[in-house]
Design a protein around this motif. Structure first.
Motif, PDB file in Angstrom:
ATOM      1  N   ARG A   1      49.038 -11.056  46.361  1.00 33.76           N
ATOM      2  CA  ARG A   1      48.818 -10.983  47.814  1.00 33.76           C
ATOM      3  C   ARG A   1      47.484 -10.285  48.072  1.00 33.76           C
ATOM      4  NH1 ARG A   1      53.449  -9.870  48.661  1.00 33.76           N
ATOM      5  NH2 ARG A   1      54.119 -11.883  49.474  1.00 33.76           N
TER       6      ARG A   1
ATOM      7  N   TYR B   1      45.159  -8.864  50.814  1.00 33.77           N
ATOM      8  CA  TYR B   1      45.302  -8.437  52.210  1.00 33.77           C
ATOM      9  C   TYR B   1      43.988  -8.553  52.987  1.00 33.77           C
ATOM     10  CZ  TYR B   1      50.006  -6.648  51.445  1.00 33.77           C
ATOM     11  OH  TYR B   1      51.355  -6.551  51.178  1.00 33.77           O
ATOM     12  N   GLN B   2      44.138  -8.791  54.261  1.00 33.05           N
ATOM     13  CA  GLN B   2      43.003  -8.822  55.175  1.00 33.05           C
ATOM     14  C   GLN B   2      42.618  -7.379  55.495  1.00 33.05           C
ATOM     15  OE1 GLN B   2      40.196  -9.269  56.544  1.00 33.05           O
ATOM     16  NE2 GLN B   2      40.628 -11.202  57.592  1.00 33.05           N
TER      17      GLN B   2
ATOM     18  N   VAL C   1      48.872  -3.119  57.001  1.00 33.25           N
ATOM     19  CA  VAL C   1      48.837  -3.465  55.581  1.00 33.25           C
ATOM     20  C   VAL C   1      49.689  -2.490  54.772  1.00 33.25           C
ATOM     21  CG1 VAL C   1      47.354  -3.561  53.530  1.00 33.25           C
ATOM     22  CG2 VAL C   1      46.608  -4.637  55.671  1.00 33.25           C
TER      23      VAL C   1
ATOM     24  N   SER D   1      38.089 -11.069  48.446  1.00 32.75           N
ATOM     25  CA  SER D   1      38.317 -10.326  49.676  1.00 32.75           C
ATOM     26  C   SER D   1      36.946  -9.946  50.213  1.00 32.75           C
ATOM     27  CB  SER D   1      39.154  -9.077  49.396  1.00 32.75           C
ATOM     28  OG  SER D   1      39.384  -8.362  50.589  1.00 32.75           O
TER      29      SER D   1
ATOM     30  N   THR E   1      39.986 -14.191  51.942  1.00 30.75           N
ATOM     31  CA  THR E   1      40.715 -13.490  53.007  1.00 30.75           C
ATOM     32  C   THR E   1      40.057 -13.640  54.367  1.00 30.75           C
ATOM     33  OG1 THR E   1      39.446 -11.462  52.598  1.00 30.75           O
ATOM     34  CG2 THR E   1      41.527 -11.722  51.388  1.00 30.75           C
TER      35      THR E   1
ATOM     36  N   SER F   1      47.455 -11.477  55.206  1.00 34.02           N
ATOM     37  CA  SER F   1      47.186 -11.671  53.792  1.00 34.02           C
ATOM     38  C   SER F   1      47.129 -13.151  53.456  1.00 34.02           C
ATOM     39  CB  SER F   1      48.259 -11.002  52.925  1.00 34.02           C
ATOM     40  OG  SER F   1      49.502 -11.677  53.071  1.00 34.02           O
TER      41      SER F   1
ATOM     42  N   ASP G   1      48.307 -15.514  50.051  1.00 32.24           N
ATOM     43  CA  ASP G   1      49.146 -15.361  48.882  1.00 32.24           C
ATOM     44  C   ASP G   1      48.941 -16.484  47.879  1.00 32.24           C
ATOM     45  OD1 ASP G   1      50.093 -13.324  50.438  1.00 32.24           O
ATOM     46  OD2 ASP G   1      52.055 -14.203  50.820  1.00 32.24           O
TER      47      ASP G   1
END
Length: 461
Positions: free
Chosen positions: A13, A15-16, A64, A415, A448, A454, A456
């Motif tokens: 995962r 994450y943003q 998050v 990311s 991202t 998120s 995945d």
């Protein structure tokens, strides 16, 4: 939990977190008999230096952290904090009232925390230096051993300098002064100095108190079979100074390794030896910056104003060069983690730049290039910058393919956030366009940039 168990699935995962890194790896053990053993969780970095315009930064980081808490069902097994840049560890920051994102993560009681050797409190003691556990070593290794304490001390002093530079930028762009810095230059300096500043202190202290700390270097051996059955870890960086003293330096350009236009890079990254000497002298405590300078607060004679503007512009350029040196030095301490699980190799190199990478890629390179050839997932280094995916590494990936349906095709995850760092004009934008084109054409590419919380990636073994 029986160590003969093996993961049957994995969810990665991403994450943003805007411009930053945060990856939660959840391993599934379908054959485990106890509910608590059905999943194991690894968190790799948690930080940010800016969110998309429509996203509230503090609110997003809390979101998050709570999502990580929920997914882990109250238990996190391992943390990897690749290096101390804010965009990788700010999420571990605590608050006095216990409501910080770092407080949430700490309550998950991670059992192992992995950080680079430069974070080891013993690294400042020349009698207690981390010894490389790899059989590979440099002939001059013993000569480099005494440099470790000074190097770690310099990294710490760089945080102080970054904080001072950030204050100076604010000073030079304030309303009471004629603007000597254009906004683009001021933004670049502020971004880099903020990422390297002292604001990370709480996060660093929090990480040091969670679980059993392992301060790793190239070749460090760590058996996690009891905690994470069926998973093996290899550390390909950072090297210690005994292994590779070049991590102290930033290479201005490298036509063979960087994703760059050579002429433009030489112009934009013309870091001079004098600047490097200045930062070395300052961080060692031997020199003050501008010790005899006169300071004018409210009034400048008319005939001096043009000259003052030019001096301030030059000063801004010098500050930008300084914070770039700080940024590169910290990136070269990044943990490079290669994980093997279910017959697949996952590569997480943090922000490692070429000086960090080249020990693994060029010394004992035959073994390492063979090891990295069949990587299944590559977490794109340094948010997709041009100097963190060495072309030796990229060209060595044997799983790249134009065929989108090819079995085992390389997966890549990044990311990042466009417009935060570098510029297209100077071919330093992050993510670098030429690199992204290759990633999109030759890999299953995930970013991202458009994620709400998120993105995945699910794997089965």
């Amino acid at each position: 939990m029986a160590t003969d168990l093996k993961p049957t699935g994995l969810t990665i995962r991403a994450y943003q977190v805007g411009f930053g890194d945060c990856f939660l790896l959840t391993f599934e053990y379908a054959k485990a008999t106890k509910k608590a053993d059905k999943e194991r969780h690894i968190l790799i970095d948690f930080g940010s230096t800016g969110m998309p315009k429509q996203v509230d930064s503090e609110g997003q980081m809390i979101k998050v952290a709570k999502d990580i808490e929920e997914r882990c069902d109250g238990k996190l097994h391992m943390i990897v904090a690749t290096h101390r840049h804010k965009d990788h560890i700010s999420g571990f920051t605590t608050k006095d009232d216990g409501t910080g994102t770092g407080d949430i993560i700490k309550r998950l009681e991670p059992e192992i925390v992995i950080q680079p050797w430069t974070e080891d409190p013993k690294a400042t003691d020349p009698k207690k230096q981390p010894k490389p556990k790899s059989k590979t070593s440099l002939a001059a290794g013993q000569q480099q051993q005494s440099l470790n304490p000074q190097f770690v001390s310099a990294l710490s002093n760089m945080n102080v300098l970054a904080e001072a530079i950030q204050m100076e930028v604010s000073h030079l762009t304030s309303a009471k002064f004629m603007k000597g810095l254009n906004q683009e230059l001021a933004d670049q300096i502020s971004f880099l100095s903020n990422d390297n500043g002292l604001a990370n202190k709480s996060a660093v202290e929090n990480l040091a108190t969670m679980g059993t700390n392992h301060y790793v270097n190239y070749g460090y051996e760590l058996n996690v079979s009891q905690l994470l059955p069926g998973i093996s870890l290899r550390f390909l960086g950072p090297p210690t100074l005994e292994q590779h003293a070049e991590i102290k330096n930033e290479r201005a350009n490298d036509k063979n390794e960087f994703w760059m236009l050579q002429a433009a890079a030489q112009q934009f990254w013309g870091l001079q030896a004098a600047t490097a000497e200045l930062i070395g002298s300052f961080t060692s405590g031997n020199t003050r910056l501008f010790p005899n300078a006169d300071v004018f607060q409210d009034f400048f004679p008319t005939h001096n104003r043009w000259f003052i503007r030019q001096l301030r512009a030059l000063r801004g350029d010098q500050m930008l060069r300084l914070v770039r040196i700080l940024d590169a030095a910290m990136n070269n301490t990044s943990v490079i983690l290669l994980m093997e699980v279910g017959g697949k190799k996952l590569l997480f190199p943090g922000d490692a730049q070429i000086e960090n990478w080249e020990y693994a890629l060029h010394l004992d390179k035959d073994a390492n290039l063979k090891l990295l050839k069949d990587v299944f997932l590559y977490k794109v280094g340094h948010h997709g910058s041009r100097n963190a995916t060495p072309k030796t590494l990229w060209n060595n990936f044997g799983t790249k393919s134009n065929d989108k349906k090819k079995r085992g095709r390389l997966h890549t995850m990044v990311s990042t956030m466009k417009g935060k760092h570098g510029s297209e004009k100077s071919h330093t934008e992050v993510p670098r366009a030429t690199l992204v084109t290759e990633l999109m054409n030759l890999t299953d590419y995930v970013t991202t940039e458009e994620a709400a919380v998120s993105v995945d990636l699910k794997l089965t073994f």
